[in-house]
Scaffold this motif. Structure first.
Motif, PDB file in Angstrom:
ATOM      1  N   LEU A  14       0.858  -1.184   0.000  1.00 46.03           N
ATOM      2  CA  LEU A  14       0.000   0.000   0.000  1.00 46.03           C
ATOM      3  C   LEU A  14       0.893   1.232   0.000  1.00 46.03           C
ATOM      4  N   LYS A  15       0.649   2.137  -0.920  1.00 42.39           N
ATOM      5  CA  LYS A  15       1.421   3.378  -0.982  1.00 42.39           C
ATOM      6  C   LYS A  15       0.482   4.538  -0.651  1.00 42.39           C
ATOM      7  N   MET A  16       0.850   5.314   0.333  1.00 39.08           N
ATOM      8  CA  MET A  16      -0.028   6.420   0.712  1.00 39.08           C
ATOM      9  C   MET A  16       0.767   7.547   1.349  1.00 39.08           C
ATOM     10  N   GLU A  17       0.130   8.732   1.346  1.00 42.34           N
ATOM     11  CA  GLU A  17       0.753   9.921   1.922  1.00 42.34           C
ATOM     12  C   GLU A  17      -0.156  10.460   3.032  1.00 42.34           C
ATOM     13  N   ILE A  18       0.458  10.789   4.159  1.00 38.24           N
ATOM     14  CA  ILE A  18      -0.283  11.402   5.269  1.00 38.24           C
ATOM     15  C   ILE A  18       0.100  12.874   5.344  1.00 38.24           C
ATOM     16  N   LEU A  19      -0.896  13.760   5.237  1.00 40.12           N
ATOM     17  CA  LEU A  19      -0.643  15.189   5.386  1.00 40.12           C
ATOM     18  C   LEU A  19      -0.790  15.588   6.850  1.00 40.12           C
ATOM     19  N   ASP A  30      -4.679  11.642   0.529  1.00 31.42           N
ATOM     20  CA  ASP A  30      -5.061  10.288   0.935  1.00 31.42           C
ATOM     21  C   ASP A  30      -5.642  10.327   2.348  1.00 31.42           C
ATOM     22  N   ILE A  31      -4.790  10.754   3.257  1.00 29.14           N
ATOM     23  CA  ILE A  31      -5.156  10.796   4.677  1.00 29.14           C
ATOM     24  C   ILE A  31      -4.524  12.046   5.278  1.00 29.14           C
ATOM     25  N   THR A  32      -5.184  12.634   6.256  1.00 26.77           N
ATOM     26  CA  THR A  32      -4.594  13.772   6.947  1.00 26.77           C
ATOM     27  C   THR A  32      -4.869  13.675   8.442  1.00 26.77           C
ATOM     28  N   THR A  33      -3.971  14.211   9.208  1.00 26.86           N
ATOM     29  CA  THR A  33      -4.241  14.372  10.632  1.00 26.86           C
ATOM     30  C   THR A  33      -5.133  15.596  10.806  1.00 26.86           C
ATOM     31  N   ASP A  34      -5.886  15.615  11.903  1.00 31.63           N
ATOM     32  CA  ASP A  34      -6.808  16.727  12.123  1.00 31.63           C
ATOM     33  C   ASP A  34      -7.211  16.705  13.594  1.00 31.63           C
ATOM     34  N   ASN A  35      -7.813  17.783  14.024  1.00 31.78           N
ATOM     35  CA  ASN A  35      -8.496  17.747  15.315  1.00 31.78           C
ATOM     36  C   ASN A  35      -9.777  18.545  15.187  1.00 31.78           C
ATOM     37  N   PHE A  36     -10.718  18.257  16.046  1.00 30.81           N
ATOM     38  CA  PHE A  36     -12.002  18.923  15.941  1.00 30.81           C
ATOM     39  C   PHE A  36     -12.493  19.318  17.313  1.00 30.81           C
ATOM     40  N   ASN A  37     -12.849  20.582  17.429  1.00 31.62           N
ATOM     41  CA  ASN A  37     -13.333  21.134  18.683  1.00 31.62           C
ATOM     42  C   ASN A  37     -14.838  20.935  18.743  1.00 31.62           C
ATOM     43  N   THR A  38     -15.291  20.168  19.696  1.00 31.40           N
ATOM     44  CA  THR A  38     -16.710  19.913  19.796  1.00 31.40           C
ATOM     45  C   THR A  38     -17.185  20.249  21.198  1.00 31.40           C
ATOM     46  N   GLY A  39     -18.453  20.122  21.417  1.00 33.25           N
ATOM     47  CA  GLY A  39     -19.004  20.393  22.731  1.00 33.25           C
ATOM     48  C   GLY A  39     -20.142  19.436  23.012  1.00 33.25           C
ATOM     49  N   PRO A  40     -20.389  19.147  24.249  1.00 34.18           N
ATOM     50  CA  PRO A  40     -21.398  18.149  24.589  1.00 34.18           C
ATOM     51  C   PRO A  40     -22.796  18.722  24.726  1.00 34.18           C
ATOM     52  N   GLU A  41     -23.001  19.985  24.308  1.00 35.14           N
ATOM     53  CA  GLU A  41     -24.295  20.602  24.539  1.00 35.14           C
ATOM     54  C   GLU A  41     -25.389  20.017  23.663  1.00 35.14           C
ATOM     55  N   VAL A  53       5.085  10.975   4.958  1.00 33.43           N
ATOM     56  CA  VAL A  53       4.433  12.025   5.736  1.00 33.43           C
ATOM     57  C   VAL A  53       4.866  13.363   5.160  1.00 33.43           C
ATOM     58  N   ARG A  54       3.881  14.228   4.881  1.00 28.83           N
ATOM     59  CA  ARG A  54       4.188  15.557   4.340  1.00 28.83           C
ATOM     60  C   ARG A  54       3.594  16.611   5.271  1.00 28.83           C
ATOM     61  N   GLU A  55       4.463  17.495   5.768  1.00 22.50           N
ATOM     62  CA  GLU A  55       4.034  18.568   6.666  1.00 22.50           C
ATOM     63  C   GLU A  55       3.789  19.832   5.842  1.00 22.50           C
ATOM     64  N   LEU A  56       2.608  20.433   6.003  1.00 22.84           N
ATOM     65  CA  LEU A  56       2.223  21.580   5.187  1.00 22.84           C
ATOM     66  C   LEU A  56       1.914  22.796   6.054  1.00 22.84           C
ATOM     67  N   GLU A  57       2.205  23.970   5.530  1.00 19.95           N
ATOM     68  CA  GLU A  57       1.760  25.207   6.180  1.00 19.95           C
ATOM     69  C   GLU A  57       0.223  25.216   6.165  1.00 19.95           C
TER      70      GLU A  57
END
Length: 516
Positions: free
Chosen positions: A361-366, A413-424, A394-398
């Protein structure tokens, strides 16, 4: 269930144990000594260090800008604000409201005397324009899912707005809390020179360097600082040093290693509850071979969430595979044991999908510059898959380049991320830019998903609603369009006056009580 900001401290012995003894001392930057005692005073500039720039100042666009809340929280306002202590709606631009017994209309009385930063009066027509703009498919606002049930919005008079809903929406106030009201006459310039009704007015933006807002003297809340300036400082050690030498009075959204170092140096850490944010991998489900759920499931087995939470977040993060936190009544408890770290299982699933050492499997993670934990996530997954014989880069981007690759013109292909959520409101989780049926980062919307989201959001019976949300979690964890990694708090560093920052759910904060 309550939500509140709090401070957290570790003593030096705990700090050294976390970092492996005396080696920890070597990690502290030179000159990082105890800061002078902070004291709060009114007036002056609050200078905040942030790790990356934002893409636009338009509050109805670009939800994945990590520091978008800087503008959304200060320059613009919504009708209501979700109180982090009660998780209920407090008045903001709306003074009061009435929701009909059948849940099909909501009528808002607006605060009197509110003006835009150009001095013109704020009226119901501004609310009507803002909501219709968000709903306009040609605009493409990512906040459209928040208003999907709003079938009509009208100005009854200059101070009254009436919403008609296609179906009851128990979480309608939480939805409205994240939709900022904008001025029609400013739309042509809103991306670079916004005009709002908030406690601070936009002053200037030097892309890649700083964003500045200044106190709006006519605002009803009377902010205690004269101005807020967010300075873009990508290096975390430079941000910590800035706190020490007084260049910065606050640092926003720091990571685990920075928390440990700051506490060792006597810097206050402002922390939310652990369920406010989750980190994840987003997967482009439209691109082969990631359109095969076996590949996506294999990636979930190939990441050791427990180890990551301990080594990268020093135990501050809570590993999980489910984006819904256990604090929510709609959490599906059976998910707790799903997708344990298992490289054999990952290899077997990839083999079923046609990928072996002989056909890797060949893939790139941003990943995004300035977010060391997200980069660590990418490197860990890369290492584990490469050990199985696959070829991962792995490719690091501005940040602005990353937004272009992931959101504007999806090419990843795939990227790291985070998401701010709330339990309301549980609906906000599934109508988020990560998972909303109409448009999401993963480009995932299988048959039946949109209908299930709609039914869950409209269900008034708590038991039946929980069952529908369980079905949604089962579907997501089977299909795995995103790999959730952990739940974690938001961390800010600041002096005594910064502790007055009210960190609200879903990225809407209140800076009016902060002092320097």
């Amino acid at each position: 269930m309550t939500f509140r900001s709090e401070t957290m401290k570790l003593n030096r012995a705990q700090f050294l144990r976390l970092l492996g003894g005396t080696a920890a001392a070597a990690m502290l930057p030179a000159g990082l000594a105890l800061s002078p005692a902070a004291f709060a005073q009114e007036g002056g500039d609050l200078v905040v260090g942030i790790s990356s720039d934002i893409n636009t100042l338009d509050p109805q666009m670009s939800p994945s800008d990590v520091f978008r809340h800087s503008i959304r929280s200060t320059v613009f306002e919504a009708l209501v604000f979700i109180n982090p202590e009660t998780l209920k709606a407090d008045p903001l631009l709306a003074d009061s409201w009435e929701i009909a017994a059948d849940g099909l209309t909501a009528t808002f009385k607006l605060k009197s005397g509110v003006t835009w930063h150009d001095g013109s009066p704020f009226t119901a027509a501004d609310v009507v324009y803002s909501y219709k703009r968000v709903q306009d498919k040609n605009v493409g606002s990512p906040f459209a899912p928040q208003l999907v049930a709003v079938s009509a919005v009208e100005a009854v008079d200059d101070a009254t707005v009436k919403l008609t809903l296609a179906n009851p929406v128990p979480g309608i106030l939480a939805n409205l809390a994240v939709v900022q009201i904008v001025k029609e006459a400013n739309i042509g310039a809103i991306g670079t020179a916004p005009i709002g009704t908030g406690p601070f007015k936009f002053a200037n933006w030097a892309p890649g360097d700083r964003i500045r807002v200044e106190r709006y003297a006519e605002h009803r809340s009377a902010p205690k600082v004269a101005a807020i300036e967010w300075r873009i400082v990508p290096d975390s050690q430079a941000r910590l040093a800035g706190m020490q030498d007084g260049t910065l009075q606050m640092v926003a959204l720091v990571e685990g290693k920075d928390v440990v170092q700051a506490q060792s140096a006597g810097i206050e850490v402002i922390q939310t509850k652990p369920y406010i944010l989750y980190e994840n991998f987003n997967i482009n489900t439209k691109r082969a071979p990631f359109d095969d759920k076996r590949v996506r499931q294999a990636l979930a087995y190939a990441f050791d969430r427990e180890s990551y939470a301990k080594t990268v977040w020093f135990g501050f993060a809570r590993p999980t595979i489910n984006p819904v936190p256990p604090e929510m009544a709609t959490y599906w408890a059976d998910s707790a044991t799903m997708y344990p770290f298992d490289l054999d299982k990952a290899a077997a699933l990839l083999a079923e999908a046609g990928f072996t050492k002989d056909k890797p499997l060949k893939m790139e993670i941003l990943t995004i510059q300035g977010f060391d934990s997200l980069k660590s996530m990418a490197l860990i997954l890369q290492d584990n898959l490469n050990r199985l014989g696959h070829q991962v880069t792995v490719r690091e981007l501005e940040a602005t380049v990353w937004l272009e690759r992931v959101l504007t013109k999806p090419d990843y292909d795939i990227t790291t991320d985070n998401f701010n959520t709330g339990p309301e409101d549980p609906a906000s989780m599934f109508n988020s830019p990560n998972l909303a049926p109409t448009a999401n980062v993963n480009q995932w919307n299988p048959d039946g998903y949109a209908d299930l989201v709609k039914r869950a959001g409209a269900e008034l019976d708590p038991g039946k609603q929980a069952e529908l949300y369980h079905e949604l979690q089962k579907l997501i964890l089977e299909e795995m369009p995103q790999i959730t990694v952990d739940h974690l708090p938001l961390f800010f560093l600041g002096a005594e006056g910064a502790k007055s920052l009210v960190i609200g759910p879903s990225g809407i904060d209140d800076y009016t009580k902060v002092t320097v």
